[in-house]
Structure formats: C-alpha cells, structure tokens
Design a protein around this motif. Sequence first.
Motif, PDB file in Angstrom:
ATOM      1  N   GLY A 226       0.886  -1.347  -0.103  1.00 54.16           N
ATOM      2  CA  GLY A 226      -0.103  -0.015   0.087  1.00 54.16           C
ATOM      3  C   GLY A 226       0.957   1.257  -0.017  1.00 54.16           C
ATOM      4  N   SER A 227       0.470   2.460   0.267  1.00 54.49           N
ATOM      5  CA  SER A 227       1.062   3.480   0.366  1.00 54.49           C
ATOM      6  C   SER A 227       1.223   4.219   1.694  1.00 54.49           C
ATOM      7  CB  SER A 227       0.178   4.682  -0.322  1.00 54.49           C
ATOM      8  OG  SER A 227      -1.112   4.886   0.204  1.00 54.49           O
TER       9      SER A 227
ATOM     10  N   ALA B 212       3.965   0.204  -2.604  1.00 53.28           N
ATOM     11  CA  ALA B 212       4.178  -1.292  -2.763  1.00 53.28           C
ATOM     12  C   ALA B 212       2.990  -2.094  -3.345  1.00 53.28           C
ATOM     13  CB  ALA B 212       4.847  -1.831  -1.705  1.00 53.28           C
ATOM     14  N   LEU B 213       3.125  -2.867  -4.105  1.00 51.03           N
ATOM     15  CA  LEU B 213       1.830  -3.553  -4.949  1.00 51.03           C
ATOM     16  C   LEU B 213       2.339  -4.774  -5.316  1.00 51.03           C
ATOM     17  CD1 LEU B 213      -0.931  -3.034  -5.961  1.00 51.03           C
ATOM     18  CD2 LEU B 213       0.099  -2.747  -8.051  1.00 51.03           C
TER      19      LEU B 213
ATOM     20  N   SER C  84      -7.835   5.698  -4.654  1.00 56.73           N
ATOM     21  CA  SER C  84      -7.325   5.458  -3.316  1.00 56.73           C
ATOM     22  C   SER C  84      -6.584   6.813  -2.910  1.00 56.73           C
ATOM     23  CB  SER C  84      -6.057   4.349  -3.364  1.00 56.73           C
ATOM     24  OG  SER C  84      -6.617   3.098  -3.990  1.00 56.73           O
ATOM     25  N   VAL C  85      -6.575   6.838  -1.530  1.00 58.14           N
ATOM     26  CA  VAL C  85      -5.848   8.021  -0.951  1.00 58.14           C
ATOM     27  C   VAL C  85      -4.898   7.840  -0.063  1.00 58.14           C
ATOM     28  CG1 VAL C  85      -6.561  10.119   0.456  1.00 58.14           C
ATOM     29  CG2 VAL C  85      -8.169   9.110  -1.018  1.00 58.14           C
ATOM     30  N   ILE C  86      -3.794   8.530  -0.295  1.00 59.16           N
ATOM     31  CA  ILE C  86      -2.617   8.270   0.596  1.00 59.16           C
ATOM     32  C   ILE C  86      -2.979   8.819   1.963  1.00 59.16           C
ATOM     33  CG2 ILE C  86      -0.272   9.191   1.053  1.00 59.16           C
ATOM     34  CD1 ILE C  86       0.143   9.773  -1.751  1.00 59.16           C
ATOM     35  N   PRO C  87      -2.774   7.809   3.089  1.00 56.15           N
ATOM     36  CA  PRO C  87      -3.490   8.056   4.495  1.00 56.15           C
ATOM     37  C   PRO C  87      -2.609   9.200   5.216  1.00 56.15           C
ATOM     38  CG  PRO C  87      -2.266   6.031   4.212  1.00 56.15           C
ATOM     39  CD  PRO C  87      -2.236   6.595   3.072  1.00 56.15           C
ATOM     40  N   TYR C  88      -3.377   9.941   6.135  1.00 58.61           N
ATOM     41  CA  TYR C  88      -2.563  10.688   7.090  1.00 58.61           C
ATOM     42  C   TYR C  88      -2.581   9.503   8.257  1.00 58.61           C
ATOM     43  CZ  TYR C  88      -4.096  15.129   4.879  1.00 58.61           C
ATOM     44  OH  TYR C  88      -4.397  16.054   4.066  1.00 58.61           O
TER      45      TYR C  88
END
Length: 627
Positions: free
Chosen positions: A28-29, A43-44, A121-125
């Motif tokens: 993931g991110s 990474a995927l 998808s959203v890069i998480p905080y």
Amino acid sequence: MAELTFMGELDLFLFGHGRHNRIFDHLGSRVGTMDGSFGTRFALWAPHAKSVAVFGDMNFWDPSTAYYLNPEGDSGIWQGFMVGVGPGQRYKYRIETQWGGVVERVDPYARQSAEPPSSGSVIPYDSNYDFQDDGWMSTRPTYLGDKAISIYELHLGSIARDPSDPSRHLTFRELADFLLPHIIETGFTHVELMPINEHPFYGSWGYQTTSLYAPTTRFGTQDELREFIDRFHQAGIGVIADWVPAHFPRDEFALANFDGYSLYEKDDPKMASHGDWGTLVFDYSKPQVRNFLLGSALYLIEEFHLDGLRVDAVASMLYLDYSRNDYTPNIFGGNEDLDAIEFLKYFNEMVHQIGATTIAEESTAFAKVSKPTYDGGLGFGFKWNMGWMHDTLAYLRRDPMYRSYHHGEITFGLHYAFSENFVLPLSHDEVVHGKGSLYSKFAGDQETKVATIRALYGWMWAHPGKKMLFMGDEFGQISEWAHDQSLDWHLLDNPVHKGIATLVSDLNRIYKSHPELYQGDSNPASFSWIRANDADKNLFITARFSLSGTLICVANFSGWRYDSIAIGLPEAGEYEVILNTDATKYQGRGVENPRKIVSRPNECDGFSDSTSISVGANSVVWLYLKK
C-alpha cells in the motif's frame, strides 16, 4: 515521521507463504522518510504485470508522467518511493499487462479510499487519535463462551438520519451521541456494525466491498471512527464489525482481473463466480490472497480497537459446490474447499491471539465451526444458530391454533444447541427483501403481534446461546428495514412499543446478573427440559442451572391464558417470579403471580416437587431459585 524501508527478504518470504501478519505495514502507500527525503512509499503485488506506475493528484492524473515502480525479483512485488508526495492525495496504479493492455486499479491495501462515487485510493494521514479505552482493552476477556453476550446489530447509514434532512447520514460523532444512551438504556453488551469497509454500491450494505483495509468515509474520518469505538468502550460496550472475505464485486477499478489476469479470484472460470450475488470468489489457494485477507482482519482490529469480527457467508467459503450445479472437486474428490478451511483456521488463531473474537455466519451442518483448531475445529469463537432462528420464526409465524402441529420446531433445536458456541441471531436478513419486520411476521391484531414479540424474546433470552437483535427489533419496528431511511424512532412514544423496549432492557439486566442464562451455553448439563411434549397446550418449560441458582422458563405460545397450571420443579424451595412478559409494565394483559412461589411436595413432570402458576396467552414467565 516514520523512517520507511522497502520489503526485505524475510518480508517477501513470509508474504509468499501467506504468513506475514503485518503485511499492511509494507504494502500500500505509506508516508515517511527515506534517505532523509520526505515522501510516500508505494508497494503492490501484481505478479502478471509487465510494468506498474503510480499516477494521481501528484501529477494531475497524467498517465504520461506516471511514476514507475521497481519489481522485486520474481516475487510479484513492485515498490518505489515518490519524493515530496504527501497524505491526502488520490492515486491509482496504472498496470501494463503481459498481453500489452493497460488497466487502472485502486490500491488493494489502501487505508483510505475516495468517497463514492469516486474510486481512487488516498494516501493516508497518520492517526492523531489517542484512545482512552485502556481500562476496557486491558480487561477484555479472551474467551467469551461463559460470558453474557447480548449483541445489537446495526447499519450505520439507516439507524438514524438527520431529522431536518432525511437524505443526510449522521456522522460517527452524531451516531455515538444518539446511540450510546439507547444502548446503555437497553442493556446490550455489544454493538455489531454491518461492514465498515468502503463499498461503491450503498445498496450492498457494505457486503460488496472494494477496500478491505479502508473504512468508509460516508460517516466521517477514520479518527472519528476510532472515537466512535472508543466512546462505546469507555461506556463498557464492545464493538464487533462484519467482515467479508468470501467474495468481492466485479467493479473494474478494483480487484477483478487485477493485473490483467485472475489474481484475487480463482483461476478456474467455473469456480471464480458466485452465482447468488454476481460477485467473484477469493482464491484461497494463493498464499498472497490469504495474506491479503488476514492482514485486513488484523489491521482493522488493531487500528480501530475492534473486539471481534462477524465473518459473512462462511458456508459459501467452505463448500466448492455452494450454489453451483457444476463444480471442480478438491484433490480428494470432495466438495470442501480445503484451502478456505485452512485459511479460516489460521485466521481464527491469529485473531484470538490478539485478544479479539470471531463469529461465523454459517448455515450448514459443517462440524466444529466454533471448536478450537487443536480439536479439529475451524476455531471461530461463535457460530450463528440459523436453524434455531428459522424454526422459531416459522413456528411463531403461524396462528396459535395451528402451532400444536409444529411443536417440534421449538424442541428440535435443543438436540444440537450444545454442539457449537451459538449466537441466536435475529439479524437484518430476517427483516428485508420482502420478509417484513418481526412485527409484520406474526398473526393477529396489534395486541397479539406485540405479545408474540415479547414472548419470543422471553423464550430467546432463556434459551442456550448468546443473543442478537437487529436494530428496531428492540421496540417492535413495524415497517420492513430500508437501508436508505431512518428507523421509526417515533414508535417509542407509543406505550405499546415502549413496552417492548422496556422488556428488552429488563431481559438484558436480568440476563447479565444471572449466570444460569449464560455460563453453561455450550454445556448440556446446564439445561434441562421440564416439559417438552405438551403440544396441545403449546407449552414449553425449561430449567437453566448454575452454581448460584436455578431459573425456570415457562413459555405459553397458545392464544389463551392458563390459570393455576401445575409445573414440576427440579428443586424444592421458594422461587421468585423475576420476569413476566405479560406484565402491565410491558403493556401486557397483566396475568400475574405472587412475587414469591413456594414449591409443594407433589409429583409433576417427573419431579417430586411442583407448584402452580398462571401464564398469559403468548407469554413467558421466569421463576428463580437462589441457592
């Protein structure tokens, strides 16, 4: 700020064998630093891809300037670090397939997704929430089989809406403000949330999720979800969430044919589809798919302090021929999905290790669903007792004058009641799709319907097994559940419906204070029939035992009252009437008994002691003898 690394040799080995319990830290991110630079690591897993690139808000969604990830040997993992890219930015993967095509996919491991109908998808905080539930988490029991468990199942999107704008969902904070006082008043020990993962089709209620790591954004931020759960814990109420590892939707932006080939779904076209729901079936033979599912469960429990997962559609996972006329047998020629079985065993072991429980929605006679894996079981903490639910509702749906011909629908369930750690479920599935509400199922006028509901609950709470009601059942919701509108909370202003809610409160209060009703749920020695075969009277009499007392349940499911009816008692003494579903406080007709009832040395029902009581039509009375 976290110092990030790429997946190492050990990580790749564990993932390749389906045993990386913290895979969500690596795929993931993730935002952090690498070699002193701020950015996001991606990474995927895409083993059939020819190339993988990231594009999104960071490059204005321009495929020509997408950032390409690097392959990690033959592991199928692609990794890269984008300098300067931070949280809150939307993205997708642009995957070039081995066959020359290009597909765009969301991140299977994304911790945050764009709110539908968007699909990125959203890069998480990183979370800033500080849980205040240490007292709950440190004392949460790891074994719940001998505990009082009363579950309130709910759908976040329809339990209540904004009165001034019925189309608006309440936020997590508004839901907690509204729900907590009600749950405390009615006395439930746990709430069970229908799936909290992001799902593009709201009408799926969350059971067709495209983001097994990302909670839905429909009701607020992830920290607001954490706060929601934390507030319940601080009030002494557990939180369970529904989780769906059995199938996934065909949305082209998500998991289906992820890298141009069947990856998350089964390779065999005959086995890849689920005919009932039009979805795809996870391929449990692939270690990486098993690890994807396991990681989702462990991540949700750890990150959001969930107390358990109710696993949906377990039967469809266990059997290769589930809803199929044509199927490919396992290597032994059988119909069991051996890979799914092994996955479920490992999943249950890992979840229990971190202090949470699991509940199986499983409707077949598959053995030992809720028995430990070391005893040959699947390892679930509990299993829904679907047979009890179907038989009991079928019996009570009939007019009382015909119930005597179907007496066995009530008694049969006690033949297998102790074979599993059961939950008695009156779930959302029973009040939707034309089935009507509990209120509408039962025959007769309002008085008879409501009396039957009260009698059902009196019988259910005295029956072996943990308890579960769907939202609205606790006050006798009249209309069938609709996912796009609020429950009819105004019914609580009606004394008849308020009476049902008062009964549920009393049932939960008595239940939690009487170990006879829960400590021996899976022990046949804790239960005895006193009268099982009185079909002509539609009468059922049972006893529950503990070291501290004996509780007698007298259930009259006929349409007429019985006065001074003799009942056998397993022990002599002074019994107290602790529940009467026909009491006037519940808006019953008020067929009452003295508060104290003393046994007599007269033989009845095969016992040397007995007494006489009165019980109203469609009513249940509990007697208690304290030792």
